[in-house]
Design an enzyme around this catalytic site. Structure first.
Site, PDB file in Angstrom:
ATOM      1  CG  HIS A   1      90.624 -81.358  22.767  1.00  0.00           C
ATOM      2  ND1 HIS A   1      90.152 -80.510  23.748  1.00  0.00           N
ATOM      3  CD2 HIS A   1      91.245 -82.378  23.432  1.00  0.00           C
ATOM      4  CE1 HIS A   1      90.480 -80.992  24.945  1.00  0.00           C
ATOM      5  NE2 HIS A   1      91.144 -82.126  24.783  1.00  0.00           N
TER       6      HIS A   1
ATOM      7  CG  ASP B   1      87.653 -79.137  22.253  1.00  0.00           C
ATOM      8  OD1 ASP B   1      87.256 -80.321  22.218  1.00  0.00           O
ATOM      9  OD2 ASP B   1      88.545 -78.737  23.012  1.00  0.00           O
TER      10      ASP B   1
ATOM     11  CB  SER C   1      92.758 -81.899  27.600  1.00  0.00           C
ATOM     12  OG  SER C   1      91.570 -82.655  27.554  1.00  0.00           O
TER      13      SER C   1
END
Length: 294
Positions: free
Chosen positions: A272, A238, A161
């Site tokens: 995620h 996600d 991320s």
């Protein structure tokens, strides 16, 4: 045993061991030190594979995402077995300076503490401490190479991320420095997404041209250096992909134009979280081992 290198006595480089746990035949450790770049105490995790007892090993740096500390990766990602198998040291720093008493540092989960975005801030009140880019590319590798059995010429970088963004920019801004790069659900084009715009405006100011130095999609467009082989895994379910925070298509388009090899895998059903990363961590460490152990 792992001894701190006795010939290296710069007090600024002094490390304090916080924890040590035998893991996958090696040791998962956490250390604390006074950072010269960040002007505060910082912790980092280091996994020492069994091979490190007798040989110098390559190092993979792992950059974590928003809100994380050095703990998330070492307790949730399941990296240690593969790192032990391939003889790779893994270093996982924290995601920001801590306890700097900057007004507003703890007000948002996506800016300030836990959200350093791997940039060198130029704006008050952040510019004194928020220098995570210099920390992860310069200070930390020097510290690691001085204190652990590393081969300084063999390093790579990965992350998730915000940390995937960090890994990509570290590799793209330093041609040849990192032998491999990979990312899970990276923020690929921060100038164009809400997270990136908020962080860059706060740390770098309103002049958007200064943001380009920390945007992987922009950096890829002007990359010239040794061939980079990029591996990216992205969960199809996600929520931040659908919220246009990650924008992988923008990076892939530029890379294909520039003939930068990217393996991009959209993984059906995955989100995620670290459950996603745990599922594909072995593939990433194998990817790094291929280039680190070449």
């Amino acid at each position: 045993c792992y001894f701190i290198n006795p010939t290296f006595s710069l007090s600024a480089m002094a490390l304090t061991q916080v924890s040590s746990n035998k893991c996958a035949g090696g040791f998962q450790k956490v250390f604390e030190h006074e950072s010269t770049e960040l002007k505060c105490k910082m912790k980092f995790a280091v996994y020492l594979p069994p091979k490190a007892e007798t040989d110098k090993c390559p190092v993979m740096y792992w950059l974590s995402g928003l809100t994380c500390t050095e703990q998330n990766f070492i307790t949730k990602a399941g990296s240690q077995l593969a790192a032990a198998e391939h003889g790779i040291i893994i270093v996982a720093p924290d995601t920001s300076p801590r306890g700097c008493n900057i007004e507003g540092e703890d007000e948002n989960w996506d800016f300030g503490t836990g959200a350093g975005f791997y940039v060198n801030a130029t704006q008050d009140p952040w510019k004194t401490n928020y220098r995570m880019y210099a920390y992860v590319t310069e200070e930390l590798p020097k510290l690691i190479n001085a204190n652990f059995p590393t081969d300084p010429d063999r390093m790579s970088v990965s992350g998730h991320s915000m940390g995937g963004h960090g890994a990509l920019i570290c590799a793209l801004k330093n041609p040849g420095k990192y032998k491999a790069v990979s990312a899970f659900a990276p923020i690929c084009n921060p100038m164009q997404c809400p997270w990136g715009q908020k962080a860059f405006a706060g740390y770098l100011g309103s002049d958007r041209s200064t943001w380009e130095a920390y945007d992987a999609t922009v950096l890829a467009a002007s990359y010239s250096g040794p061939q980079l082989n990029i591996l990216i895994d992205q969960g199809q379910d996600d929520q931040f992909l659908s919220a246009s925070q990650l924008l992988p298509d923008n990076l892939i388009a530029v890379c294909s134009e520039k003939k930068i090899p990217v393996v991009f895998r959209l993984q059906p059903g995955y989100d995620h979280s670290y459950f996603f990363m745990y599922s594909f961590m072995n593939d990433h460490i194998k990817h790094h081992a291929k280039y680190l152990n070449a």
